[in-house]
Design a protein around this motif. Structure first.
Motif, short mmCIF file in Angstrom:
data_model
loop_
_atom_site.label_atom_id
_atom_site.label_comp_id
_atom_site.label_asym_id
_atom_site.label_seq_id
_atom_site.Cartn_x
_atom_site.Cartn_y
_atom_site.Cartn_z
N ILE A 78 1.07 -1.27 0.10
CA ILE A 78 0.28 0.35 0.38
C ILE A 78 0.88 1.61 0.30
N TRP A 133 1.22 5.45 0.93
CA TRP A 133 1.61 6.45 2.21
C TRP A 133 0.36 7.30 2.13
N GLU A 140 6.72 3.31 2.95
CA GLU A 140 8.35 3.98 3.99
C GLU A 140 7.93 4.98 4.86
N GLY A 180 11.23 -1.18 2.39
CA GLY A 180 10.94 0.01 1.06
C GLY A 180 11.09 -0.85 0.05
N GLY A 200 -1.12 1.90 -5.61
CA GLY A 200 0.05 2.78 -5.69
C GLY A 200 0.36 3.38 -6.89
N SER A 201 1.33 3.69 -7.30
CA SER A 201 1.38 4.43 -8.73
C SER A 201 1.48 3.07 -9.92
N LEU A 233 -4.66 2.05 -9.23
CA LEU A 233 -3.08 2.94 -9.77
C LEU A 233 -3.06 4.40 -9.39
N CYS A 249 -5.86 9.69 -4.97
CA CYS A 249 -5.31 8.62 -6.60
C CYS A 249 -6.23 9.53 -6.95
N GLU A 266 -0.44 12.97 -13.29
CA GLU A 266 -0.20 12.35 -12.12
C GLU A 266 0.72 13.36 -11.35
P1 NAP Z 1 4.56 3.51 -4.96
O1 NAP Z 1 5.75 4.35 -4.91
O2 NAP Z 1 4.55 3.34 -6.19
O3 NAP Z 1 4.58 3.03 -3.34
C1 NAP Z 1 2.64 2.09 -3.41
C2 NAP Z 1 4.60 0.69 -2.86
O4 NAP Z 1 5.03 0.38 -3.57
C3 NAP Z 1 4.64 1.10 -1.90
O5 NAP Z 1 4.83 0.30 -0.41
C4 NAP Z 1 6.09 1.06 -1.72
O6 NAP Z 1 7.13 1.17 -1.28
C5 NAP Z 1 6.12 -0.33 -2.22
N1 NAP Z 1 6.48 -0.41 -4.17
C6 NAP Z 1 7.80 0.69 -4.04
N2 NAP Z 1 8.84 -0.26 -5.91
C7 NAP Z 1 8.02 -1.12 -5.21
C8 NAP Z 1 8.74 -2.60 -6.40
N3 NAP Z 1 9.28 -2.60 -7.06
N4 NAP Z 1 7.98 -4.06 -5.94
C9 NAP Z 1 6.95 -3.53 -5.05
N5 NAP Z 1 7.13 -2.92 -4.36
C10 NAP Z 1 7.38 -1.77 -4.23
O7 NAP Z 1 3.54 4.89 -4.87
P2 NAP Z 1 3.45 5.64 -3.83
O8 NAP Z 1 4.24 6.92 -4.46
O9 NAP Z 1 4.02 5.38 -2.76
O10 NAP Z 1 1.57 6.22 -3.71
C11 NAP Z 1 1.62 7.77 -4.61
C12 NAP Z 1 0.90 6.27 -6.00
O11 NAP Z 1 -0.37 5.60 -5.28
C13 NAP Z 1 -0.20 7.81 -6.65
O12 NAP Z 1 -0.09 7.28 -8.04
C14 NAP Z 1 -1.82 7.18 -6.74
O13 NAP Z 1 -2.71 7.44 -7.77
C15 NAP Z 1 -1.91 5.79 -6.02
N6 NAP Z 1 -2.58 5.56 -5.26
C16 NAP Z 1 -3.93 4.72 -6.04
C17 NAP Z 1 -5.06 4.42 -5.42
C18 NAP Z 1 -5.55 3.87 -5.69
O14 NAP Z 1 -7.28 3.35 -5.13
N7 NAP Z 1 -6.54 3.89 -7.69
C19 NAP Z 1 -4.95 4.85 -3.99
C20 NAP Z 1 -4.52 5.31 -3.46
C21 NAP Z 1 -2.90 5.88 -3.94
P3 NAP Z 1 8.10 2.07 -0.87
O15 NAP Z 1 7.38 3.03 0.45
O16 NAP Z 1 8.83 2.29 0.29
O17 NAP Z 1 8.75 2.76 -2.27
#
Ligand code: NAP
Ligand code: MG
Length: 491
Positions: A171, A173, A200, A229, A249-250, A272, A305, A402
Motif C-alpha cells: 500500500i 502513503w 516507507e 522499502g 500505488g503508482s 494505480l 489518487c 499525475e
Molecule cells: P509507489 O511508489 O508505487 O509505492 C506504493 C507501494 O509500493 C509502497 O509501499 C512502495 O514502497 C512499494 N514499492 C515500491 N517499489 C516497489 C517494487 N518494485 N515492488 C513492490 N513494491 C514496491 O506509490 P506511492 O508514491 O507510495 O503512492 C502514490 C501513488 O499511489 C499515486 O500514483 C496514487 O495515485 C496511487 N494511489 C492509488 C490509489 C487507488 O486506489 N487507485 C489509492 C491511493 C494511491 P516504498 O513506500 O517504500 O517506496
C-alpha cells in the motif's frame, strides 16, 4: 490600486487566517521509539537488524524507526501466513472468522483518536481529515466485510466461493490505515491470510493496527505486517508461495509488478494513479461546484489518487469560476496538520514536494498562467501553497501527468462532446466529476466518461459498500463493496 472589493476580500482572508490555534492534543497517542516486524502474532526485529527512520513531514523531525524487512523476513512472514491458512483460518467456520473481523473494527473505533493523531503526525494530513474521514472509514470497511464473512453464498449465488490462500498486499502513503483496511478486511472475510507492507514514509498506523490485531487474539500468522522499502515489496511480489497480489500505488510500480508475476498463477489487482477531470457546466450551482473542486484537489494536499486535478469549465462561466476559485483558495489555511482549523497540511515527503515543484516549473516553463494563494508557509517541514494553472493546453505535461499535489489545471469547453473528449483524453481513468443542474446531462456524461467512479454534483465521496477502481492505466480490479470480495475467491 486596490479596489473596494479587493479590500473587503483582504479583510475576510486575514480574519480567516487569524483563527486562534486549535491544536489536537498529542497526549492520547504514544509513539514508541522503534517498531519491529509483526510476524506470526509476535513483534520481532528484522534478521538484518536494520531500521529506517520515519519522520513528521510537518516538522522534519524523526518520529520513530521501523524494522527493514529483507527477503528472509518476507519468507518467514509468508511461511507464517501459509501455516495459519492451512492449519486454522481456511478451516474455521465463516461465522467465527467474521467475529474476529468485527472485533478488529470495534477496536479501531475505540482507539480512533490515537490512530488519527499518529496518522497525521506520520503522514502530514490535517487532523480533521484523519479524524473525520480516514479512521472512521477504515473501521467501517472492517465492519462492512465482517458482515459478508458468513454470507458468501449470497454474494455469489449458486456457486461455492473458495479462498485463495496467502495474499501479499502493498500500500501507498496517502491513506495508510484506510488502504490497509481496504486490503485486509475483504481478504480475511473470504478466508485468506495476509502479508501486508505499508509505505516507507508512513508505517506507524499499520504497526498500531498490528497491535490491535494482536490484542484481538487473531490466530498467529493470519495477518503479518512487515515494514520496509521498495525492495521489501519486490521480495513479497516475487515470493513463490503467494497466491494473490493486491497493490495500490503508482502506475510505474504497478507495471513492474505486473511484469514480475507474468507467467505465474498469482492473481492480481492493481489500484494505480489518476488524473481526474472535474467538469462544470454553465447550469451548475457555481458556488457548490467551486467548493467541490476545492475539496477534490486542495484538501489532503492533493495526495489523493482520485483527486480532481483537471478542471474543465464551460466557456460562459469560466471567468466566474476562476474568480471564485481564486477567492476561495485565499481563505484556505495551510499549516500545522495537528491544528483542527487546517485545510491543507504537510506534503508527505521532501521527495514528493520536489516532484510537485518540478511540475510547477514545467507549467511555468510552458508559459501557462499560474496563481498561488498568498498565505505564509511554516518555516520548517514540507508545505506548498494551493496552485492553479489557467489557459493550459490539453497536451501539456501538467494536464496529462499525475502530480499528486495541490495543483489544479483549468481549461474551457463549449459543448458536451468537447468536455467528454478532453476528459477522456488522458492515460488514466480512475474517477471523474460532473456539475450540472440537469439529470439527463449527468446520465449522458457518466455513460461516456472512461472512469471507474463518476461523482455527480459532489466529489471524493466514499462508502465501504461502493466499489472503487480504475480504467486504462489506473489499474484493474475493484476494491470495496460486493465487487471487492471477488478478487479474493475462486470457484
Ligand atoms: P509507489 O511508489 O508505487 O509505492 C506504493 C507501494 O509500493 C509502497 O509501499 C512502495 O514502497 C512499494 N514499492 C515500491 N517499489 C516497489 C517494487 N518494485 N515492488 C513492490 N513494491 C514496491 O506509490 P506511492 O508514491 O507510495 O503512492 C502514490 C501513488 O499511489 C499515486 O500514483 C496514487 O495515485 C496511487 N494511489 C492509488 C490509489 C487507488 O486506489 N487507485 C489509492 C491511493 C494511491 P516504498 O513506500 O517504500 O517506496
Ligand atoms: Mg512519516
Amino acid at each position: 490600486m486596490a479596489t473596494k472589493r479587493d479590500n473587503t476580500l483582504k479583510l475576510k482572508f486575514d480574519s480567516a487566517r487569524k483563527l486562534s490555534p486549535a491544536p489536537e492534543s498529542r497526549s492520547s497517542a504514544t509513539i514508541r521509539p522503534r517498531y519491529d516486524l509483526f510476524i506470526n502474532g509476535k513483534f520481532e526485529p528484522s534478521s538484518g537488524k536494520k531500521y529506517f527512520d520515519t519522520i513528521n513531514p510537518a516538522t522534519g523531525e524523526k518520529l520513530s524507526e521501523a524494522a527493514e524487512a529483507n527477503a528472509a523476513d518476507v519468507d518467514k512472514a509468508v511461511k507464517a501466513a501459509r501455516n495459519a491458512y492451512e492449519k486454522c483460518w481456511k478451516k474455521m467456520p465463516a461465522k467465527e472468522r467474521g467475529k474476529y473481523v468485527f472485533r478488529i473494527a470495534r477496536m479501531v473505533q475505540e482507539r480512533a483518536r490515537e490512530f488519527a493523531i499518529v496518522e497525521t503526525m506520520d503522514g502530514g494530513k490535517p487532523i480533521r481529515e484523519s479524524r473525520d474521514f480516514d479512521i472512521p472509514t477504515a473501521a467501517n470497511h472492517f465492519f462492512y466485510y465482517a458482515g459478508w464473512a458468513d454470507k458468501l453464498e449470497y454474494a455469489f449465488p449458486n456457486r461455492t466461493a473458495k479462498s485463495l490462500g496467502v495474499a501479499g498486499q502493498i500500500i501507498p502513503w496517502n491513506f495508510p490505515l484506510l488502504m490497509a483496511s481496504w486490503k485486509i478486511a475483504p481478504a480475511l472475510a473470504t478466508g485468506n491470510t495476509v502479508v501486508l507492507k505499508p509505505a516507507e514514509t508512513t508505517p506507524l498506523t499499520a504497526m498500531l493496527l498490528a497491535e490491535v490485531i494482536q490484542e484481538a487474539d487473531l490466530p498467529p500468522g493470519v495477518v503479518n505486517i512487515i515494514t520496509g522499502g521498495g525492495s521489501t515489496g519486490a521480495a513479497l511480489v516475487n515470493h513463490p508461495d503467494i497466491n494473490k497480489i493486491a497493490f495500490t500505488g503508482s502506475t510505474e510500480v504497478g507495471k513492474i509488478i505486473q511484469r514480475a508475476i507474468a507467467g505465474t498463477s498469482k492473481k492480481i489487482t492493481l489500484e494505480l494513479g489518476g488524473k481526474a477531470p472535474n467538469i462544470i457546466f454553465d447550469d451548475a450551482p457555481i458556488d457548490q461546484a467551486v467548493e467541490g473542486v476545492v475539496n477534490g484537489i486542495f484538501f489532503n494536499q492533493g495526495h489523493v489518487c482520485c483527486a480532481g486535478s483537471r478542471l474543465y469549465v464551460q466557456e460562459s462561466v469560466m471567468n466566474d469560476v476562476v474568480r471564485k476559485l481564486r477567492d476561495r483558495i485565499e481563505t484556505l489555511i495551510v499549516g500545522d496538520p495537528m491544528d483542527k482549523n487546517t485545510d491543507i497540511g504537510a506534503i508527505n515527503s521532501k521527495q514528493q514536494l520536489d516532484k510537485i515543484n518540478k511540475y510547477i516549473k514545467i507549467g511555468l516553463g510552458e508559459g501557462y498562467d499560474m496563481y498561488q494563494s498568498s498565505c505564509v508557509l511554516p518555516d520548517r517541514g514540507f508545505f506548498l501553497r494551493p496552485t492553479i494553472f489557467t489557459n493550459v493546453a490539453q497536451s501539456s505535461r501538467i494536464a496529462q501527468e499525475e502530480i499528486f499535489g495541490p495543483v489544479l489545471t483549468i481549461q474551457s469547453f463549449r459543448t458536451d462532446e468537447e468536455a467528454i473528449e478532453k476528459a477522456n483524453n488522458n492515460p488514466y481513468g480512475l474517477s471523474a466529476g460532473v456539475w450540472t443542474d440537469k439529470g439527463s446531462k449527468i446520465f449522458n456524461m457518466t455513460a461516456k466518461l472512461r472512469a471507474g467512479v463518476v461523482w455527480a454534483n459532489t466529489f471524493n465521496k466514499f462508502d465501504p459498500a461502493s466499489p472503487f477502481g480504475g480504467y486504462k492505466e489506473s489499474g484493474y480490479g475493484r476494491e470495496g463493496g460486493l465487487h471487492g470480495l471477488q478478487p479474493y475467491v475462486t470457484f
